[in-house]
Design a protein around this motif. Structure first.
Motif, PDB file in Angstrom:
ATOM      1  N   VAL A  45       0.800  -1.100   0.190  1.00 28.80           N
ATOM      2  CA  VAL A  45      -0.029  -0.142   0.032  1.00 28.80           C
ATOM      3  C   VAL A  45       0.984   1.279  -0.072  1.00 28.80           C
ATOM      4  N   ASN A  46       0.761   1.896  -0.858  1.00 29.47           N
ATOM      5  CA  ASN A  46       1.713   3.229  -1.247  1.00 29.47           C
ATOM      6  C   ASN A  46       1.165   4.464  -1.008  1.00 29.47           C
ATOM      7  N   VAL A  47       1.642   5.376  -0.454  1.00 31.51           N
ATOM      8  CA  VAL A  47       1.249   6.947  -0.303  1.00 31.51           C
ATOM      9  C   VAL A  47       2.316   7.604  -0.598  1.00 31.51           C
ATOM     10  N   VAL A  48       1.966   8.918  -0.934  1.00 26.80           N
ATOM     11  CA  VAL A  48       2.949   9.893  -1.219  1.00 26.80           C
ATOM     12  C   VAL A  48       3.851  10.022  -0.177  1.00 26.80           C
ATOM     13  N   HIS A  49       5.268  10.227  -0.801  1.00 27.60           N
ATOM     14  CA  HIS A  49       6.462  10.339   0.204  1.00 27.60           C
ATOM     15  C   HIS A  49       6.745  11.720   0.231  1.00 27.60           C
ATOM     16  N   GLU A  50       6.671  12.388  -0.919  1.00 30.80           N
ATOM     17  CA  GLU A  50       7.272  13.700  -1.095  1.00 30.80           C
ATOM     18  C   GLU A  50       6.564  14.257  -2.323  1.00 30.80           C
ATOM     19  N   VAL A  51       6.129  15.307  -2.133  1.00 37.00           N
ATOM     20  CA  VAL A  51       5.614  16.274  -3.540  1.00 37.00           C
ATOM     21  C   VAL A  51       6.880  16.685  -4.435  1.00 37.00           C
TER      22      VAL A  51
ATOM     23  N   PRO B 151       5.893   2.446  -0.128  1.00 37.34           N
ATOM     24  CA  PRO B 151       5.181   1.507   0.702  1.00 37.34           C
ATOM     25  C   PRO B 151       4.859   2.095   2.359  1.00 37.34           C
ATOM     26  N   VAL B 152       3.562   1.804   2.936  1.00 39.18           N
ATOM     27  CA  VAL B 152       3.368   1.972   4.194  1.00 39.18           C
ATOM     28  C   VAL B 152       3.687   0.813   4.917  1.00 39.18           C
ATOM     29  N   ARG B 153       4.433   0.559   5.858  1.00 41.56           N
ATOM     30  CA  ARG B 153       4.804  -0.820   6.441  1.00 41.56           C
ATOM     31  C   ARG B 153       3.969  -0.782   7.806  1.00 41.56           C
ATOM     32  N   GLY B 154       3.445  -1.793   8.088  1.00 49.91           N
ATOM     33  CA  GLY B 154       2.755  -2.128   9.400  1.00 49.91           C
ATOM     34  C   GLY B 154       1.240  -2.113   9.322  1.00 49.91           C
ATOM     35  N   ALA B 155       0.642  -1.356  10.025  1.00 51.40           N
ATOM     36  CA  ALA B 155      -0.856  -1.204  10.222  1.00 51.40           C
ATOM     37  C   ALA B 155      -1.454  -0.994   8.719  1.00 51.40           C
ATOM     38  N   ALA B 156      -2.705  -1.401   8.689  1.00 51.16           N
ATOM     39  CA  ALA B 156      -3.539  -1.196   7.518  1.00 51.16           C
ATOM     40  C   ALA B 156      -3.866   0.367   7.277  1.00 51.16           C
ATOM     41  N   VAL B 157      -4.120   0.698   6.084  1.00 51.64           N
ATOM     42  CA  VAL B 157      -4.595   2.245   5.979  1.00 51.64           C
ATOM     43  C   VAL B 157      -5.753   2.506   5.832  1.00 51.64           C
ATOM     44  N   GLU B 158      -6.394   3.614   6.208  1.00 56.68           N
ATOM     45  CA  GLU B 158      -7.786   3.810   6.090  1.00 56.68           C
ATOM     46  C   GLU B 158      -8.301   4.184   4.794  1.00 56.68           C
TER      47      GLU B 158
ATOM     48  N   PRO C 272      10.779  -0.873  -7.742  1.00 55.89           N
ATOM     49  CA  PRO C 272       9.904  -1.324  -6.518  1.00 55.89           C
ATOM     50  C   PRO C 272       8.405  -0.710  -6.355  1.00 55.89           C
ATOM     51  N   PRO C 273       7.755  -1.379  -5.259  1.00 55.58           N
ATOM     52  CA  PRO C 273       6.253  -0.796  -5.319  1.00 55.58           C
ATOM     53  C   PRO C 273       6.412   0.730  -5.189  1.00 55.58           C
ATOM     54  N   GLY C 274       5.236   1.417  -6.000  1.00 55.13           N
ATOM     55  CA  GLY C 274       5.064   2.619  -5.786  1.00 55.13           C
ATOM     56  C   GLY C 274       5.786   3.470  -6.887  1.00 55.13           C
ATOM     57  N   LEU C 275       6.853   2.875  -7.613  1.00 57.60           N
ATOM     58  CA  LEU C 275       7.618   3.684  -8.368  1.00 57.60           C
ATOM     59  C   LEU C 275       6.631   4.026  -9.484  1.00 57.60           C
ATOM     60  N   PHE C 276       5.525   3.574 -10.050  1.00 62.69           N
ATOM     61  CA  PHE C 276       4.846   4.209 -10.994  1.00 62.69           C
ATOM     62  C   PHE C 276       3.661   5.174 -10.470  1.00 62.69           C
ATOM     63  N   GLY C 277       3.819   5.433  -9.062  1.00 61.37           N
ATOM     64  CA  GLY C 277       3.038   6.191  -8.805  1.00 61.37           C
ATOM     65  C   GLY C 277       1.672   5.669  -7.989  1.00 61.37           C
ATOM     66  N   GLU C 278       1.625   4.269  -8.056  1.00 58.54           N
ATOM     67  CA  GLU C 278       0.440   3.462  -7.800  1.00 58.54           C
ATOM     68  C   GLU C 278       0.068   3.372  -6.096  1.00 58.54           C
TER      69      GLU C 278
ATOM     70  N   LEU D   5     -16.326   1.674  -3.620  1.00 58.32           N
ATOM     71  CA  LEU D   5     -17.773   1.575  -3.485  1.00 58.32           C
ATOM     72  C   LEU D   5     -17.978   1.217  -1.852  1.00 58.32           C
ATOM     73  N   GLU D   6     -17.085   0.678  -1.298  1.00 61.94           N
ATOM     74  CA  GLU D   6     -17.428   0.334   0.228  1.00 61.94           C
ATOM     75  C   GLU D   6     -15.923   0.907   0.815  1.00 61.94           C
ATOM     76  N   THR D   7     -16.181   1.787   1.908  1.00 66.56           N
ATOM     77  CA  THR D   7     -14.763   2.146   2.621  1.00 66.56           C
ATOM     78  C   THR D   7     -14.465   1.467   3.633  1.00 66.56           C
ATOM     79  N   GLY D   8     -13.212   1.246   4.040  1.00 68.61           N
ATOM     80  CA  GLY D   8     -12.886   0.621   5.239  1.00 68.61           C
ATOM     81  C   GLY D   8     -11.287   0.648   5.446  1.00 68.61           C
ATOM     82  N   SER D   9     -10.374  -0.513   5.166  1.00 62.77           N
ATOM     83  CA  SER D   9      -8.668  -0.160   5.405  1.00 62.77           C
ATOM     84  C   SER D   9      -8.430  -1.340   4.651  1.00 62.77           C
ATOM     85  N   VAL D  10      -6.896  -1.053   3.949  1.00 64.67           N
ATOM     86  CA  VAL D  10      -6.292  -2.038   3.372  1.00 64.67           C
ATOM     87  C   VAL D  10      -4.774  -1.942   3.682  1.00 64.67           C
ATOM     88  N   GLY D  11      -4.448  -3.184   3.634  1.00 66.48           N
ATOM     89  CA  GLY D  11      -2.915  -3.531   4.000  1.00 66.48           C
ATOM     90  C   GLY D  11      -2.409  -4.421   3.475  1.00 66.48           C
TER      91      GLY D  11
END
Length: 182
Positions: free
Chosen positions: A8-14, A28-35, A79-85, A152-158
């Motif tokens: 699961v990848n989030v922005v590191h730096e703009v 990548p976010v390591r550890g807990a699931a992301v909302e 690596p994961p996230g390189l394409f901005g996914e 379509l349905e919110t929650g969390s993903v990890g």
């Protein structure tokens, strides 16, 4: 093979891309699931909301298998996230996903339900990220562009969450067909 979330990848730096400011630097976010809300991952962002984000482009998924293809093609690590996914997946053929296909990610209690809405249309910021002139044109021509997803349905993903295709339309264009014109 069971489909799953590899990262699961989030922005590191703009960063300043060749054409505009960009949030393509996802890691990548390591550890807990992301909302996950209706507009994407909590802690992520998009800079140019004319082309990125919004309900129909809340998440961007890219297959580890396609990243491996690019790794061999370019003779470099992808690596994961390189394409901005936001979601790097494994065991799921995203290029052959049909528009309108729905995926359950994680369990039915806390997981999310998403719908495949469109292929990514890459811009010059991808070329800048890769350090390869006009790479975004080459990327698009392969059809291996990944998919934008509506939540379509919110929650969390990890990392490690199972992905189950819960609905696949009987007909319709695929991500690869819409991307490469094939």
């Amino acid at each position: 093979m069971t489909a799953r979330v590899v990262a699961v990848n989030v922005v590191h730096e703009v960063i300043r891309g060749p054409t505009r400011w960009t949030a393509i630097d996802k890691r990548p976010v390591r550890g807990a699931a992301v909302e996950v809300g209706e507009l994407g991952l909590v802690g992520d962002r998009q800079c140019d909301t004319r082309y990125h984000g919004g309900p129909d482009k809340a998440l961007y998924a890219y297959a580890e298998e396609d990243a491996a293809w690019w790794s061999a093609e370019l003779d470099r690590d992808i690596p994961p996230g390189l394409f901005g996914e936001n979601l790097t997946t494994s065991g799921l053929d995203i290029t052959s996903a049909v528009i309108g296909e729905r995926w359950r990610i994680g369990g039915s209690k806390n997981g999310i339900l998403v719908e495949v809405r469109s292929p990514r249309t890459p811009c010059g910021n991808l070329s800048g990220r890769m350090g390869i002139h006009r790479f975004h044109h080459r990327f698009a021509k392969t059809g291996r562009v990944g998919a934008y997803l509506k939540v379509l349905e919110t929650g969390s993903v990890g990392e490690g969450n199972r992905i189950t295709v819960v609905h696949k339309p009987d007909h319709g264009p695929t991500i690869g067909q819409l991307s490469s014109g094939g």
